[in-house]
Design a protein around this motif. Structure first.
Motif, PDB file in Angstrom:
ATOM      1  N   PRO A   1       0.748  -1.102  -0.090  1.00  0.00           N
ATOM      2  CA  PRO A   1      -0.004   0.055   0.035  1.00  0.00           C
ATOM      3  C   PRO A   1       0.860   1.325  -0.194  1.00  0.00           C
ATOM      4  CG  PRO A   1      -0.125  -1.011   2.070  1.00  0.00           C
ATOM      5  CD  PRO A   1       0.522  -2.180   1.126  1.00  0.00           C
ATOM      6  N   GLN A   2       2.023   1.186   0.386  1.00  0.00           N
ATOM      7  CA  GLN A   2       2.890   2.699   0.398  1.00  0.00           C
ATOM      8  C   GLN A   2       3.326   2.727  -1.017  1.00  0.00           C
ATOM      9  OE1 GLN A   2       4.044   4.609   2.810  1.00  0.00           O
ATOM     10  NE2 GLN A   2       2.351   3.427   3.990  1.00  0.00           N
ATOM     11  N   ARG A   3       3.155   1.788  -1.763  1.00  0.00           N
ATOM     12  CA  ARG A   3       3.666   2.220  -3.275  1.00  0.00           C
ATOM     13  C   ARG A   3       2.678   3.360  -3.774  1.00  0.00           C
ATOM     14  NH1 ARG A   3       6.234  -0.603  -8.018  1.00  0.00           N
ATOM     15  NH2 ARG A   3       4.926  -0.074  -9.684  1.00  0.00           N
ATOM     16  N   ALA A   4       1.593   2.645  -3.685  1.00  0.00           N
ATOM     17  CA  ALA A   4       0.356   3.554  -4.202  1.00  0.00           C
ATOM     18  C   ALA A   4       0.529   4.958  -3.410  1.00  0.00           C
ATOM     19  CB  ALA A   4      -1.199   3.031  -3.970  1.00  0.00           C
ATOM     20  N   ASN A   5       0.827   4.959  -2.285  1.00  0.00           N
ATOM     21  CA  ASN A   5       0.871   6.399  -1.238  1.00  0.00           C
ATOM     22  C   ASN A   5       1.838   7.200  -1.944  1.00  0.00           C
ATOM     23  OD1 ASN A   5       0.205   8.075   0.894  1.00  0.00           O
ATOM     24  ND2 ASN A   5       2.058   7.472   1.790  1.00  0.00           N
ATOM     25  N   HIS A   6       3.015   6.557  -2.077  1.00  0.00           N
ATOM     26  CA  HIS A   6       4.194   7.479  -2.944  1.00  0.00           C
ATOM     27  C   HIS A   6       3.789   8.023  -3.969  1.00  0.00           C
ATOM     28  CE1 HIS A   6       6.918   6.864   0.249  1.00  0.00           C
ATOM     29  NE2 HIS A   6       6.880   5.800   0.316  1.00  0.00           N
ATOM     30  N   LEU A   7       3.065   7.168  -4.885  1.00  0.00           N
ATOM     31  CA  LEU A   7       2.628   7.567  -6.265  1.00  0.00           C
ATOM     32  C   LEU A   7       1.786   8.597  -6.239  1.00  0.00           C
ATOM     33  CD1 LEU A   7       2.361   4.131  -8.199  1.00  0.00           C
ATOM     34  CD2 LEU A   7       4.074   5.827  -8.664  1.00  0.00           C
ATOM     35  N   ASP A   8       0.732   8.557  -5.406  1.00  0.00           N
ATOM     36  CA  ASP A   8      -0.251   9.833  -5.108  1.00  0.00           C
ATOM     37  C   ASP A   8       0.622  10.992  -4.766  1.00  0.00           C
ATOM     38  OD1 ASP A   8      -2.413   8.154  -5.851  1.00  0.00           O
ATOM     39  OD2 ASP A   8      -3.042   7.593  -3.648  1.00  0.00           O
TER      40      ASP A   8
END
Length: 334
Positions: free
Chosen positions: A303-310
């Protein structure tokens, strides 16, 4: 002038406390000076120091003052100097649209005077800002003109050449032109063996390090990119010691180096440090790049991947960096 020059010298050593003491004395002394030419010189020197330590508003204040004085005096070369520095302030802080307007202003003025140094500076600024704003055609046109100018004008300074080679390396690699990117990186490296003296050469230090690391990542068994990456990082560290504006990119690239060596925990520690630097120095574009770097090295299910992309997308949209948004989309699933 003496206080300003001494302050700038201590800024390059670097000894920031001593440097700022001299610069404060220079500005205080300037209040008692009526000579506008002296005010121009002191303003450029003080502003130059402030950019290197990412004190953006103080730098803008100095360069805008120099621009006003130069216009009043009809000092066209010093006017161009102020505009060139303002352009760099804006694009280093991610204000690409403002920087693009200043680049066009600089190109027009320098072309009219046939001043190849500032003409090349303007073309570099135009190439970089157009690339970030998603205008690939405009960026490639500007960098091609600048490249031809470098070949035809031997009097251009090494600082201008370093900047242009670094930009050419980054743009070539982004277009999949690996050989051209490596060649431009090599050209920049031939000019960066000495101690850095100009914050504007950041591309000439960060660009080769970025390219060599990417080439190493693409072929882990290749020895030359790895060796070149180590040397480029060493030089980038020298730059970062003198100019704070280089530290977010340096720390991000050091994290990538750690990752390639299998030191994954250390890599993420570096990237968190790079984020802290970028936020502290108010450099949102570099902050977005670090978020992208972290996302790239996380599993798609994390989930941190999506957070960093956002967060990267939000930062890039905020500064209009449409060109870099493509990298965010490329990392999204589907």
């Amino acid at each position: 002038r003496g206080f300003a020059g001494t302050g700038a010298l201590f800024g390059l050593i670097p000894q920031p406390r001593i440097a700022e003491w001299y610069l404060r004395r220079a500005l205080a002394s300037l209040e008692r000076v009526d000579d506008l030419a002296t005010r121009e010189i002191v303003g450029i020197v003080v502003g130059f120091y402030y950019v290197g330590v990412a004190k953006w508003d103080l730098a803008r204040e100095q360069f805008k003052s120099v621009r006003r004085i130069a216009r009043r005096l009809g000092d066209r070369r010093r006017f161009d100097d102020a505009v060139a520095n303002l352009m760099e302030v804006e694009y280093l802080q991610g204000n690409f649209r403002v920087a693009a307007q200043l680049a066009d202003e600089l190109i027009a003025a320098a072309t009219d005077r046939r001043d190849y140094r500032f003409w090349a500076e303007g073309l570099a600024g135009k190439a970089y800002t157009a690339w970030q704003l998603g205008d690939r055609e405009g960026a490639l046109g500007a960098i091609s003109t600048a490249k031809a100018m470098v070949a035809e004008q031997p009097e251009l300074t090494d600082e201008v050449r370093i900047k242009l080679y670094g930009l050419l390396a980054m743009m070539s690699f982004a277009r999949g032109e690996r050989e051209q990117a490596a060649a431009a990186s090599d050209d920049a490296m031939r000019l960066t063996a000495d101690r850095p003296t100009y914050f504007g050469t950041v591309f000439g230090y960060g660009g080769p390090a970025d390219v060599y690391l990417a080439l190493w990542e693409a072929d882990p068994s290749a020895r030359e990119p790895r060796e070149r990456a180590l040397e480029a990082l060493r030089r980038m560290r020298q730059f970062g010691k003198v100019f704070a504006v280089g530290r977010p990119r340096l720390t991000m690239l050091e994290g990538r180096h750690d990752w390639l060596l299998g030191r994954h925990v250390e890599a993420f520690r570096r990237w968190r440090g790079a984020l802290a630097y970028a936020k502290e120095l108010q450099m949102p574009y570099d902050e977005a790049l670090v978020h992208l770097e972290m996302a790239r090295h996380l599993e798609p299910s994390d989930p941190q991947r999506a957070n960093h992309l956002d967060q990267a997308r939000e930062l890039l949209r905020g500064i209009g960096a449409d060109g870099a948004l493509e990298a965010v989309d490329a990392l999204r699933p589907g």
